[in-house]
Design an enzyme around this catalytic site. Structure first.
Site: not given
Length: 488
Positions: A459, A463
């Site tokens: 992450h 995104d």
């Protein structure tokens, strides 16, 4: 007069610092040629055969099968002809793993009397190990003790002079061996009269851990060599005498834990996988998204291609081609995080790893420049690397350097998974089994071949929108392979 040269475990490259002896390919007394494989070892990366740079007669081997040796530890000694200068060997110690520097000339230490020899020089083996160093795994050699490989060199057809010196040393104690007895507080150090001839470091450690004084034993091996059976005989006799004396029997280190539990060491490939997965979990904040896709058209396209003649195309190769096309559209996922510099490093080449299950555990071979290969080339490379993985012939270079991993866990009969990212990569595409399911196709309910796809991603590099876009593109290509025509 023959000269005895020592061959040490060479630097295997890729940061590897140790290896486990899997199988010896030569015996003491065998004649070996230059560059002949002498031992098969397993590293954290692969199983390889190690060739010896010297030609001659094997006089000693160091380490039993199953023992772990650090890089630079002695592997064996070879008696070569009578050279006029120090031989340099072939230099080809292990192709693809660097070369071995010429072995330094080993010094001979002359003793004042024939009946004594100083510790560490008994086999002409030269160098005594300092504290914390040892010839066997986990066994340090303290001050005043010689390396165990010295004894192995003597009692493995070593040069006559060396044998005579140590034999005289071992025979120095005039008193006959005492019967097995209860352990003394601590065995006497082996320094004053030279080392006791023992077949291997593991036997010496077994004696030390159980308080057995080796000087009180009469070895049953050649020239009085103390074998493991000799030490175990003492331990069995001690255990039988202990109940009568009100003592607690001493168990050997190889006894099974209470309750029938079995301890399996984390080493070799299994240990490397454990370390890498643990690091991934510690450092990478991962997330997973997934989608179901109708793979009926992909299977139909593959069948049509294979029916046209030529080499057969594998389903894995088609999925790899889809993955590289998706990475071209979403390059954020072909990257890694440089934590020290706090930077995301995007890569311009796709080195595609794929998970392969072998008898030695899970490995991830890497297809170099997968983005530049067509389906036929990918099929051939997958087949080559898979065969090498199952045979244990993969090199460290074929197991490292991946930038993205394809995990086809559907071969295990499961639909989905949330795999751990192959550190330091940024993402992994998972593919479940393809199974017939009810599906709405062109407005009607039909039985279609459905697969679940998952994407586990770091992450920090992107995104959910980027990860979802990547996975949706992969699903579109699976459902409509013609989408790939845009990138061909």
């Amino acid at each position: 007069m023959a000269q005895v040269l020592e061959f040490k475990l060479p630097d295997l490259g890729e940061g590897l610092t140790e290896a486990e002896i899997v199988r010896w390919l030569v015996q003491v007394g065998d004649v070996v040629a230059v560059d002949q494989p002498v031992v098969e070892v397993e590293t954290a990366k692969a199983m390889v055969e190690v060739p010896c740079p010297y030609g001659g007669v094997v006089t000693a081997r160091f380490g039993e099968e199953g023992a772990e040796l650090p890089v630079g530890a002695p592997l064996l000694t070879v008696a070569v002809g009578e050279p006029t200068a120090e031989p340099e060997g072939s230099g080809n110690v292990l192709v693809g793993y660097g070369t071995q520097a010429p072995a330094a000339r080993r010094r001979r230490v002359r003793t004042a009397t024939a009946g004594t020899a100083t510790a560490g020089t008994a086999a002409g083996h030269g160098q005594g190990a300092g504290p914390g160093q040892g010839a066997g795994p986990g066994q340090g050699i303290g001050p005043g003790q010689s390396a165990d490989n010295g004894q192995a060199a003597v009692h493995g057809n070593a040069p006559t002079g060396a044998r005579a010196r140590v034999t005289a040393t071992a025979a120095a104690p005039a008193s006959p061996p005492a019967p097995p007895q209860a352990p003394a507080p601590a065995p006497a150090p082996e320094s004053a009269d030279g080392p006791v001839p023992v077949i291997s470091p593991l036997v010496r450690r077994l004696a030390r851990d159980n308080g057995v004084d080796l000087r009180q034993l009469a070895g049953s091996g050649p020239d009085g060599l103390i074998l493991r059976a000799d030490v175990e005989d003492v331990l069995r006799a001690r255990a039988a005498q202990a109940p009568a004396a009100g003592e607690t029997a001493v168990s050997t280190p190889v006894a099974a834990p209470a309750g029938g539990a079995v301890r399996v060491p984390l080493k070799g490939v299994r240990g490397a996988v454990a370390d890498k997965l643990s690091r991934s979990r510690r450092e990478i904040p991962d997330a997973t998204c997934w989608v179901d896709a109708d793979a009926s058209e992909l299977l139909r396209a593959r069948a049509a291609v294979n029916a046209a003649g030529g080499p057969k195309i594998s389903l894995l190769a088609l999925l790899a081609r889809i993955s590289t096309a998706a990475l071209a559209r979403f390059p954020e996922l072909n990257s890694f995080v440089d934590a020290d510099a706090r930077e995301v490093v995007r890569l311009d080449r796709v080195h595609l790893g794929f998970a392969a299950q072998t008898e030695r555990g899970l490995v991830v071979p890497v297809v170099r420049d997968a983005h530049a290969r067509d389906a036929e080339s990918l099929t051939a490379e997958f087949a080559r690397l898979t065969e090498a993985a199952r045979a244990g012939r993969l090199t460290p270079g074929e197991l490292t350097g991946g930038t993205f991993t394809l995990n086809n866990y559907g071969v295990f009969g499961v639909d989905g998974s949330t795999p751990i990212i192959n550190h330091p990569e940024a993402a992994m595409l998972g593919v479940g089994r393809i199974v017939a399911k009810p599906w709405v196709h062109e407005g009607e309910l039909a039985v279609r071949q459905v697969v679940q796809l998952s994407l586990t991603f770091d992450h920090r590099v992107c995104d959910g929108g980027t990860a979802g876009g990547f996975l949706r593109y992969v699903a579109d290509c699976v459902e409509q392979p013609a989408v790939l025509l845009r990138t061909l």
